[in-house]
Scaffold this motif. Structure first.
Motif, PDB file in Angstrom:
ATOM      1  N   VAL A 224       0.860  -1.184   0.000  1.00 10.61           N
ATOM      2  CA  VAL A 224       0.000   0.000   0.000  1.00 10.61           C
ATOM      3  C   VAL A 224       0.894   1.231   0.000  1.00 10.61           C
ATOM      4  N   CYS A 225       0.673   2.123  -0.976  1.00 15.71           N
ATOM      5  CA  CYS A 225       1.465   3.346  -1.090  1.00 15.71           C
ATOM      6  C   CYS A 225       0.640   4.526  -0.567  1.00 15.71           C
ATOM      7  N   ASP A 226       1.155   5.220   0.451  1.00 16.04           N
ATOM      8  CA  ASP A 226       0.455   6.374   1.017  1.00 16.04           C
ATOM      9  C   ASP A 226       0.541   7.602   0.113  1.00 16.04           C
ATOM     10  N   VAL A 227       1.486   7.578  -0.854  1.00 17.69           N
ATOM     11  CA  VAL A 227       1.676   8.748  -1.719  1.00 17.69           C
ATOM     12  C   VAL A 227       0.678   8.774  -2.867  1.00 17.69           C
ATOM     13  N   CYS A 228       0.641   7.666  -3.656  1.00 19.42           N
ATOM     14  CA  CYS A 228      -0.259   7.636  -4.813  1.00 19.42           C
ATOM     15  C   CYS A 228      -1.523   6.816  -4.552  1.00 19.42           C
TER      16      CYS A 228
END
Length: 445
Positions: free
Chosen positions: A275-279
């Motif tokens: 899980v990417c918090d940025v994108c």
């Protein structure tokens, strides 16, 4: 770069001032100080790239370059295109700096690293060769007239290919694995173009700047295997491991969770979730926890009812997927390893084809008929998901680690499910790196 934007950003009209990094650099022309501007962005197919622009205020020298910013693929690629008609000359392609270009009919070859990477067409490749040969012809005619005459004859032959006076073959052999030739009838299988993936040797890895830990530090990598009886199976399956990684979409730092679990009536698998918090991207990948099976497996299931869409599916990362009725073939690494349902697998195919960053590789320059073909194919997938059409889903996995759920709990065969185990070919074992190993149940053919 701020924490709330991806490392590799999409270029769009709303981004009036894209963030760039400015580095002071020496000018190769005058030896003075200049500036290099670096921009990390994404373009279709090439994905992550680094745009570099150098300028020197002292002498006025300027230079612009583009290089791949993504992870180097595990395997090299050799693409063979049969140019059988004039339309094939218009095929767009991407070739990296490390691409060797060959036209077998002319016994002609351009070595790797002799040209910069570019996005062009088949016709553009030939045109660049012609321009390169013509560049020093005036000087050759004065100093070596016989050589110049032979080159004039070869240029004439190339111009005949450019005008398609006869069929020929174009080969792109790229050890970096970052080259590509457009498929005008995508997502259907391209009958005139073949991709061959192979493992690089040590010299090729070094050419790309890839070195082992032992080659860099002089120390061998030491693995600490789990001793027998040290942990119970329940403890291993209940443990969730977490390790740092980079987002597969934007390249930003993130974390991946990994857990071992058991698929009923099959085997243990490892599930990895990122899980990417940025994108905001979420990915799930499945790998076998039991290694490579002695034989490959081919599984065919007739998707006829809503019940068939709910069958559990494990597609390993080495498994090729096909739907013969739609003339669709999906390579082994396109969707990665997944544990889902038949419906989920078809939805994943549709989502990947609908993704604007991958569906239309060359954007506005893509041919209208290609876009129309994609739209028609997506509607055919919708009909399968709505049970308006009946298709066959085929999984072909040389590792033997793929699985489709049977709808029968007894020992009776499932009439819509067919499973075939087969001996791997020498080439398949070579691709899996098994030809130099002796594994139980393996026999080289």
């Amino acid at each position: 770069m701020s924490d709330n934007v991806p490392l590799f950003r999409d270029l769009n009209a709303d981004d009036a001032d894209p963030e760039a990094t400015v580095v002071e650099s020496m000018c190769v022309n005058c030896g003075g100080n200049g500036q290099t501007r670096l921009l990390l962005t994404k373009i279709p197919f090439f994905k992550e790239v680094v745009l570099m622009s150098f300028s020197c205020d002292q002498c006025g020298f300027e230079n612009n370059e583009i290089t791949s910013g993504s992870v180097i693929p595990e395997k090299a690629v050799k693409i063979t295109l049969k140019v059988n008609d004039k339309a094939d000359l218009k095929r767009q392609l991407v070739k990296s700096d490390h691409t060797r270009v060959e036209i077998p009919e002319l016994q002609f070859e351009i070595p790797s690293k002799s040209q910069k990477g570019e996005i062009t067409t088949v016709e553009g490749v030939i045109d660049r060769i012609i321009r390169g040969l013509q560049q020093d012809q005036p000087q050759r005619r004065e100093e070596h007239p016989e050589v110049a005459e032979k080159i004039d004859g070869f240029i004439k032959t190339l111009e005949e290919l450019k005008d398609f006076e006869r069929p020929f073959t174009l080969i792109l052999d790229d050890i970096s694995g970052n080259s590509f030739i457009e498929n005008p009838i995508a997502p259907k299988t391209d009958p005139n173009c073949t991709y061959e993936y192979y493992r690089r040797n040590k010299e090729q890895d070094h050419e790309l700047g890839i070195f082992t830990q032992e080659e860099v530090t002089g120390e061998k990598s030491i693995l600490h295997p789990i001793k027998e009886g040290e942990y119970s199976l329940e403890e291993i399956q209940g443990e969730v491991l977490q390790f740092p990684t980079n987002c597969p979409s934007c390249g930003s730092p993130c974390e991946t969770n990994m857990k071992m679990t058991n698929i009923p009536h099959f085997k243990e698998v490892i599930i990895m979730a990122t899980v990417c918090d940025v994108c905001g991207i979420r990915t799930n990948e499945v790998k076998s926890g039991a290694g490579i099976e002695p034989k490959g497996v081919k599984i065919e299931v007739l998707v006829k009812t809503k019940e068939d869409l709910t069958r559990d599916v494990l597609k390993s990362e080495t498994c090729e997927l096909a739907i013969p009725e739609l003339d669709l073939t999906v390579g082994p690494h396109a969707l990665g390893g997944r544990f889902t349902t038949v419906e989920g697998l078809i939805v994943a195919i549709k989502e990947q084809l609908s993704d604007p960053s991958t569906a239309h590789i060359f954007g506005d320059s893509e041919a209208p008929e290609t876009k129309e073909g994609f739209s028609k194919f997506l509607s055919q997938l919708d009909e399968v998901l709505e049970n308006k059409s009946c298709v066959t889903l085929v999984l072909d996995d040389p590792c033997g680690n793929s699985y489709i759920q049977s709808m029968r709990d007894d020992d009776q065969p499932d009439e819509r499910l067919k499973i075939t185990h087969y001996e791997r070919t020498f080439e398949q074992n070579e691709e899996l790196g098994l030809n130099d190993m002796k594994t139980e149940g393996y026999e080289e053919h």
